[in-house]
Scaffold this motif. Sequence first.
Motif, PDB file in Angstrom:
ATOM      1  N   LYS A 103      -6.586   8.616  19.923  1.00 22.19           N
ATOM      2  CA  LYS A 103      -6.232   8.961  18.455  1.00 22.19           C
ATOM      3  C   LYS A 103      -6.035   7.576  17.602  1.00 22.19           C
ATOM      4  CE  LYS A 103      -3.345  11.661  15.701  1.00 22.19           C
ATOM      5  NZ  LYS A 103      -1.935  12.656  15.556  1.00 22.19           N
ATOM      6  N   GLU A 104      -5.218   6.406  18.341  1.00 23.23           N
ATOM      7  CA  GLU A 104      -5.227   5.218  17.269  1.00 23.23           C
ATOM      8  C   GLU A 104      -6.415   4.619  17.211  1.00 23.23           C
ATOM      9  OE1 GLU A 104      -3.820   6.082  20.582  1.00 23.23           O
ATOM     10  OE2 GLU A 104      -2.014   6.619  19.879  1.00 23.23           O
ATOM     11  N   LEU A 105      -7.320   4.674  17.928  1.00 19.71           N
ATOM     12  CA  LEU A 105      -8.669   3.910  17.411  1.00 19.71           C
ATOM     13  C   LEU A 105      -9.523   4.792  16.401  1.00 19.71           C
ATOM     14  CD1 LEU A 105     -10.306   2.724  20.834  1.00 19.71           C
ATOM     15  CD2 LEU A 105      -9.516   1.274  18.968  1.00 19.71           C
ATOM     16  N   CYS A 106      -9.127   6.175  16.558  1.00 19.41           N
ATOM     17  CA  CYS A 106     -10.000   7.186  15.490  1.00 19.41           C
ATOM     18  C   CYS A 106      -9.097   6.668  14.279  1.00 19.41           C
ATOM     19  CB  CYS A 106      -9.983   8.320  15.792  1.00 19.41           C
ATOM     20  SG  CYS A 106     -10.869   9.031  17.277  1.00 19.41           S
ATOM     21  N   ILE A 107      -7.865   6.428  14.129  1.00 23.83           N
ATOM     22  CA  ILE A 107      -7.078   6.166  12.987  1.00 23.83           C
ATOM     23  C   ILE A 107      -7.649   4.876  12.384  1.00 23.83           C
ATOM     24  CG2 ILE A 107      -4.888   5.602  11.834  1.00 23.83           C
ATOM     25  CD1 ILE A 107      -3.860   8.082  13.880  1.00 23.83           C
ATOM     26  N   LEU A 108      -7.678   3.708  13.273  1.00 25.50           N
ATOM     27  CA  LEU A 108      -7.952   2.527  12.848  1.00 25.50           C
ATOM     28  C   LEU A 108      -9.556   2.378  12.087  1.00 25.50           C
ATOM     29  CD1 LEU A 108      -7.319  -0.531  12.752  1.00 25.50           C
ATOM     30  CD2 LEU A 108      -8.308  -0.750  14.995  1.00 25.50           C
ATOM     31  N   PHE A 109     -10.264   3.349  12.741  1.00 26.72           N
ATOM     32  CA  PHE A 109     -11.755   3.122  12.163  1.00 26.72           C
ATOM     33  C   PHE A 109     -12.043   4.218  11.281  1.00 26.72           C
ATOM     34  CE2 PHE A 109     -11.902   0.206  15.849  1.00 26.72           C
ATOM     35  CZ  PHE A 109     -12.529  -0.877  15.228  1.00 26.72           C
ATOM     36  N   SER A 110     -11.009   4.953  10.859  1.00 23.72           N
ATOM     37  CA  SER A 110     -11.060   5.942   9.860  1.00 23.72           C
ATOM     38  C   SER A 110     -10.880   5.316   8.399  1.00 23.72           C
ATOM     39  CB  SER A 110     -10.294   7.211   9.978  1.00 23.72           C
ATOM     40  OG  SER A 110     -10.814   7.900  11.037  1.00 23.72           O
ATOM     41  N   VAL A 111     -11.828   4.662   7.830  1.00 23.35           N
ATOM     42  CA  VAL A 111     -11.502   3.910   6.500  1.00 23.35           C
ATOM     43  C   VAL A 111     -10.810   4.408   5.628  1.00 23.35           C
ATOM     44  CG1 VAL A 111     -12.562   2.373   5.123  1.00 23.35           C
ATOM     45  CG2 VAL A 111     -13.723   2.909   7.272  1.00 23.35           C
ATOM     46  N   GLU A 112     -10.965   5.800   5.515  1.00 22.26           N
ATOM     47  CA  GLU A 112     -10.334   6.406   4.297  1.00 22.26           C
ATOM     48  C   GLU A 112      -8.728   6.373   4.590  1.00 22.26           C
ATOM     49  OE1 GLU A 112     -10.640   9.714   7.175  1.00 22.26           O
ATOM     50  OE2 GLU A 112     -11.574   7.712   6.471  1.00 22.26           O
ATOM     51  N   LEU A 113      -8.245   6.020   5.892  1.00 21.57           N
ATOM     52  CA  LEU A 113      -6.710   6.079   5.844  1.00 21.57           C
ATOM     53  C   LEU A 113      -6.280   4.808   5.825  1.00 21.57           C
ATOM     54  CD1 LEU A 113      -6.727   8.538   9.196  1.00 21.57           C
ATOM     55  CD2 LEU A 113      -6.424   9.048   6.502  1.00 21.57           C
ATOM     56  N   ASN A 114      -7.215   3.522   5.798  1.00 27.47           N
ATOM     57  CA  ASN A 114      -6.767   2.473   5.682  1.00 27.47           C
ATOM     58  C   ASN A 114      -7.213   1.481   4.579  1.00 27.47           C
ATOM     59  OD1 ASN A 114      -5.908   2.122   8.722  1.00 27.47           O
ATOM     60  ND2 ASN A 114      -7.753   2.896   8.958  1.00 27.47           N
ATOM     61  N   VAL A 115      -7.550   2.046   3.482  1.00 27.56           N
ATOM     62  CA  VAL A 115      -7.567   1.388   2.155  1.00 27.56           C
ATOM     63  C   VAL A 115      -6.012   0.747   1.739  1.00 27.56           C
ATOM     64  CG1 VAL A 115      -8.240   1.690  -0.367  1.00 27.56           C
ATOM     65  CG2 VAL A 115      -9.562   2.905   1.574  1.00 27.56           C
ATOM     66  N   ASN A 116      -6.163  -0.383   1.311  1.00 31.39           N
ATOM     67  CA  ASN A 116      -5.015  -1.007   0.864  1.00 31.39           C
ATOM     68  C   ASN A 116      -5.015  -1.974  -0.384  1.00 31.39           C
ATOM     69  OD1 ASN A 116      -5.755  -3.633   1.870  1.00 31.39           O
ATOM     70  ND2 ASN A 116      -5.969  -2.697   3.817  1.00 31.39           N
ATOM     71  N   GLU A 117      -4.196  -2.545  -0.722  1.00 31.70           N
ATOM     72  CA  GLU A 117      -4.226  -3.395  -1.796  1.00 31.70           C
ATOM     73  C   GLU A 117      -5.291  -4.677  -1.770  1.00 31.70           C
ATOM     74  OE1 GLU A 117      -1.171  -5.101   0.772  1.00 31.70           O
ATOM     75  OE2 GLU A 117      -1.584  -3.001  -0.214  1.00 31.70           O
ATOM     76  N   ASP A 118      -5.646  -4.950  -0.543  1.00 38.58           N
ATOM     77  CA  ASP A 118      -6.574  -6.146  -0.379  1.00 38.58           C
ATOM     78  C   ASP A 118      -8.229  -5.445  -0.253  1.00 38.58           C
ATOM     79  OD1 ASP A 118      -4.671  -8.049  -0.435  1.00 38.58           O
ATOM     80  OD2 ASP A 118      -4.254  -7.432   1.762  1.00 38.58           O
ATOM     81  N   THR A 119      -8.088  -4.216  -0.503  1.00 42.49           N
ATOM     82  CA  THR A 119      -9.631  -3.638  -0.163  1.00 42.49           C
ATOM     83  C   THR A 119     -10.490  -4.205  -1.428  1.00 42.49           C
ATOM     84  OG1 THR A 119      -8.667  -1.754   1.198  1.00 42.49           O
ATOM     85  CG2 THR A 119     -10.971  -1.378  -0.040  1.00 42.49           C
ATOM     86  N   PRO A 120     -11.685  -4.471  -1.210  1.00 42.16           N
ATOM     87  CA  PRO A 120     -12.232  -5.208  -2.431  1.00 42.16           C
ATOM     88  C   PRO A 120     -13.045  -3.766  -3.101  1.00 42.16           C
ATOM     89  CG  PRO A 120     -13.570  -5.427  -0.420  1.00 42.16           C
ATOM     90  CD  PRO A 120     -12.386  -5.028   0.128  1.00 42.16           C
ATOM     91  N   PRO A 121     -13.519  -4.107  -4.437  1.00 40.97           N
ATOM     92  CA  PRO A 121     -14.117  -3.145  -5.265  1.00 40.97           C
ATOM     93  C   PRO A 121     -15.237  -2.383  -4.445  1.00 40.97           C
ATOM     94  CG  PRO A 121     -13.959  -4.952  -6.517  1.00 40.97           C
ATOM     95  CD  PRO A 121     -13.376  -5.384  -5.103  1.00 40.97           C
ATOM     96  N   ALA A 122     -15.674  -1.129  -4.514  1.00 33.60           N
ATOM     97  CA  ALA A 122     -16.747  -0.485  -3.938  1.00 33.60           C
ATOM     98  C   ALA A 122     -17.776   0.101  -4.854  1.00 33.60           C
ATOM     99  CB  ALA A 122     -16.134   0.392  -2.815  1.00 33.60           C
TER     100      ALA A 122
END
Length: 194
Positions: A103-122
């Motif tokens: 489950k931890e790997l699924c969360i790590l690679f589920s990008v929508e759950l890891n967007v943060n202030e450093d995520t570049p424009p898309a």
Amino acid sequence: MKKQSDLLISIWNRIWKLNLALFKAIVLTLVITSVIPNESIYTGGGLVANISTIKNDYSLISDSIDNYSFIPDMQILVSGAISMIQDAHKGSQKALLGVSPEKELCILFSVELNVNEDTPPAFITCASNDPVVNPLNSLRYYEAIQKQGIKSCLHIFTDGKHSIALRNNPGATNLWTQLCEAWLNEIGFISNNN
């Protein structure tokens, strides 16, 4: 065959660390194929999104390239496999995380759950009739980016399935590269000096 896949991923990581603008602008055309049983494939869109949201640099080897940021200045995603949990593309999930991922790997690679202030424009685009990667992946990623206040745009075209290319696309989908160029100009990544 597994070593070839590891080499490709290693090369991918090192190229990103060089932080080349040209590479970042055309990264959507790259596809890294994991040569593992059952011919599973993990494509560039998901890798771009992951490298844009994962904060840990797993490619550090104590050399001069470690001084360069691996986070791109912007991201262009075409039909990206974003989530490893909700509406996950099973081929990408299996290629990246294995048959029964933790489950931890699924969360790590589920990008929508890891967007943060450093995520570049898309710049995100897909087709609503994509039979391979559910277009809701793109929608969820866009929503997560919007919640962080990051400049981004989302274009969901009626047709194109999972084969949106740089040219010769059906109908309005053929305009995506022009829209992308306009967006790159809008965010200051390129300039149109006529």
